[in-house]
Design a protein around this motif. Structure first.
Motif, PDB file in Angstrom:
ATOM      1  N   LEU A  55      -3.315   9.601  -7.642  1.00  0.00           N
ATOM      2  CA  LEU A  55      -2.089   8.814  -7.487  1.00  0.00           C
ATOM      3  C   LEU A  55      -1.903   8.329  -6.053  1.00  0.00           C
ATOM      4  CD1 LEU A  55       0.452  10.756  -9.713  1.00  0.00           C
ATOM      5  CD2 LEU A  55      -0.423   8.455 -10.075  1.00  0.00           C
ATOM      6  N   LEU A  56      -2.115   9.225  -5.089  1.00  0.00           N
ATOM      7  CA  LEU A  56      -1.960   8.830  -3.690  1.00  0.00           C
ATOM      8  C   LEU A  56      -3.002   7.789  -3.292  1.00  0.00           C
ATOM      9  CD1 LEU A  56      -1.086  12.202  -1.941  1.00  0.00           C
ATOM     10  CD2 LEU A  56       0.428  10.285  -2.459  1.00  0.00           C
ATOM     11  N   LEU A  57      -4.231   7.941  -3.768  1.00  0.00           N
ATOM     12  CA  LEU A  57      -5.279   6.959  -3.483  1.00  0.00           C
ATOM     13  C   LEU A  57      -4.944   5.611  -4.104  1.00  0.00           C
ATOM     14  CD1 LEU A  57      -8.069   6.426  -2.230  1.00  0.00           C
ATOM     15  CD2 LEU A  57      -9.051   7.076  -4.444  1.00  0.00           C
ATOM     16  N   GLY A  58      -4.453   5.617  -5.331  1.00  0.00           N
ATOM     17  CA  GLY A  58      -4.063   4.368  -5.990  1.00  0.00           C
ATOM     18  C   GLY A  58      -2.925   3.670  -5.273  1.00  0.00           C
ATOM     19  N   ILE A  59      -1.925   4.426  -4.852  1.00  0.00           N
ATOM     20  CA  ILE A  59      -0.804   3.832  -4.111  1.00  0.00           C
ATOM     21  C   ILE A  59      -1.288   3.256  -2.787  1.00  0.00           C
ATOM     22  CG2 ILE A  59       1.349   4.386  -2.892  1.00  0.00           C
ATOM     23  CD1 ILE A  59       1.909   6.402  -5.176  1.00  0.00           C
ATOM     24  N   ALA A  60      -2.163   3.972  -2.098  1.00  0.00           N
ATOM     25  CA  ALA A  60      -2.693   3.484  -0.823  1.00  0.00           C
ATOM     26  C   ALA A  60      -3.484   2.202  -1.018  1.00  0.00           C
ATOM     27  CB  ALA A  60      -3.562   4.556  -0.171  1.00  0.00           C
ATOM     28  N   LEU A  61      -4.290   2.132  -2.066  1.00  0.00           N
ATOM     29  CA  LEU A  61      -5.069   0.920  -2.323  1.00  0.00           C
ATOM     30  C   LEU A  61      -4.176  -0.270  -2.655  1.00  0.00           C
ATOM     31  CD1 LEU A  61      -8.098   2.339  -4.312  1.00  0.00           C
ATOM     32  CD2 LEU A  61      -8.080   1.457  -1.977  1.00  0.00           C
ATOM     33  N   VAL A  62      -3.125  -0.046  -3.413  1.00  0.00           N
ATOM     34  CA  VAL A  62      -2.195  -1.126  -3.741  1.00  0.00           C
ATOM     35  C   VAL A  62      -1.500  -1.626  -2.482  1.00  0.00           C
ATOM     36  CG1 VAL A  62      -0.013  -1.639  -4.916  1.00  0.00           C
ATOM     37  CG2 VAL A  62      -1.850  -0.468  -6.138  1.00  0.00           C
ATOM     38  N   VAL A  63      -1.082  -0.727  -1.619  1.00  0.00           N
ATOM     39  CA  VAL A  63      -0.414  -1.122  -0.377  1.00  0.00           C
ATOM     40  C   VAL A  63      -1.374  -1.918   0.507  1.00  0.00           C
ATOM     41  CG1 VAL A  63       0.571  -0.228   1.774  1.00  0.00           C
ATOM     42  CG2 VAL A  63       1.282   0.714  -0.419  1.00  0.00           C
ATOM     43  N   ILE A  64      -2.633  -1.489   0.578  1.00  0.00           N
ATOM     44  CA  ILE A  64      -3.620  -2.205   1.392  1.00  0.00           C
ATOM     45  C   ILE A  64      -3.872  -3.604   0.841  1.00  0.00           C
ATOM     46  CG2 ILE A  64      -6.062  -2.245   2.028  1.00  0.00           C
ATOM     47  CD1 ILE A  64      -5.880   0.812   2.336  1.00  0.00           C
ATOM     48  N   VAL A  65      -3.989  -3.725  -0.471  1.00  0.00           N
ATOM     49  CA  VAL A  65      -4.243  -5.028  -1.081  1.00  0.00           C
ATOM     50  C   VAL A  65      -3.042  -5.945  -0.873  1.00  0.00           C
ATOM     51  CG1 VAL A  65      -4.552  -6.216  -3.309  1.00  0.00           C
ATOM     52  CG2 VAL A  65      -5.924  -4.203  -2.752  1.00  0.00           C
ATOM     53  N   ILE A  66      -1.845  -5.433  -0.976  1.00  0.00           N
ATOM     54  CA  ILE A  66      -0.653  -6.242  -0.747  1.00  0.00           C
ATOM     55  C   ILE A  66      -0.599  -6.719   0.701  1.00  0.00           C
ATOM     56  CG2 ILE A  66       1.876  -6.140  -0.601  1.00  0.00           C
ATOM     57  CD1 ILE A  66       1.812  -4.429  -3.133  1.00  0.00           C
ATOM     58  N   GLU A  67      -0.986  -5.883   1.645  1.00  0.00           N
ATOM     59  CA  GLU A  67      -0.976  -6.259   3.056  1.00  0.00           C
ATOM     60  C   GLU A  67      -2.017  -7.341   3.365  1.00  0.00           C
ATOM     61  OE1 GLU A  67       0.935  -5.261   5.712  1.00  0.00           O
ATOM     62  OE2 GLU A  67       2.201  -4.271   4.219  1.00  0.00           O
ATOM     63  N   ILE A  68      -3.154  -7.284   2.665  1.00  0.00           N
ATOM     64  CA  ILE A  68      -4.210  -8.270   2.921  1.00  0.00           C
ATOM     65  C   ILE A  68      -3.831  -9.640   2.399  1.00  0.00           C
ATOM     66  CG2 ILE A  68      -6.578  -8.905   2.293  1.00  0.00           C
ATOM     67  CD1 ILE A  68      -7.275  -5.944   2.456  1.00  0.00           C
ATOM     68  N   PHE A  69      -3.246  -9.685   1.203  1.00  0.00           N
ATOM     69  CA  PHE A  69      -2.923 -10.985   0.599  1.00  0.00           C
ATOM     70  C   PHE A  69      -1.513 -11.291   0.849  1.00  0.00           C
ATOM     71  CE2 PHE A  69      -6.559  -9.494  -1.954  1.00  0.00           C
ATOM     72  CZ  PHE A  69      -7.424 -10.515  -1.655  1.00  0.00           C
TER      73      PHE A  69
END
Length: 69
Positions: A55-69
């Protein structure tokens, strides 16, 4: 008559202290089992720690993808 914390009887300090010691041990064991390295959790069969890591890894990946785009 057995006295409890929520009952009508009064609880002595020693009884209350023993209740809090048990609760703190259980809570400490829960936190210790939750925050384990994911590989150690997999080898010990600790499913809760693996799910928490996922769950923490998934949340971190979503936050990173949102920051990139």
């Amino acid at each position: 008559m057995r006295r409890t914390i929520t009952g009508h009887g009064s609880v002595s300090f020693a009884e209350f202290s023993s209740y809090t010691k048990v609760i703190s041990r259980v809570f400490g064991a829960f936190l210790h089992s939750l925050f384990q390295p994911p590989i150690a959790a997999l080898t010990h069969g600790n499913v809760l720690a693996v799910v928490e890591f996922a769950l923490l890894l998934g949340i971190a990946l979503v936050v990173i993808v949102i920051e990139i785009f």
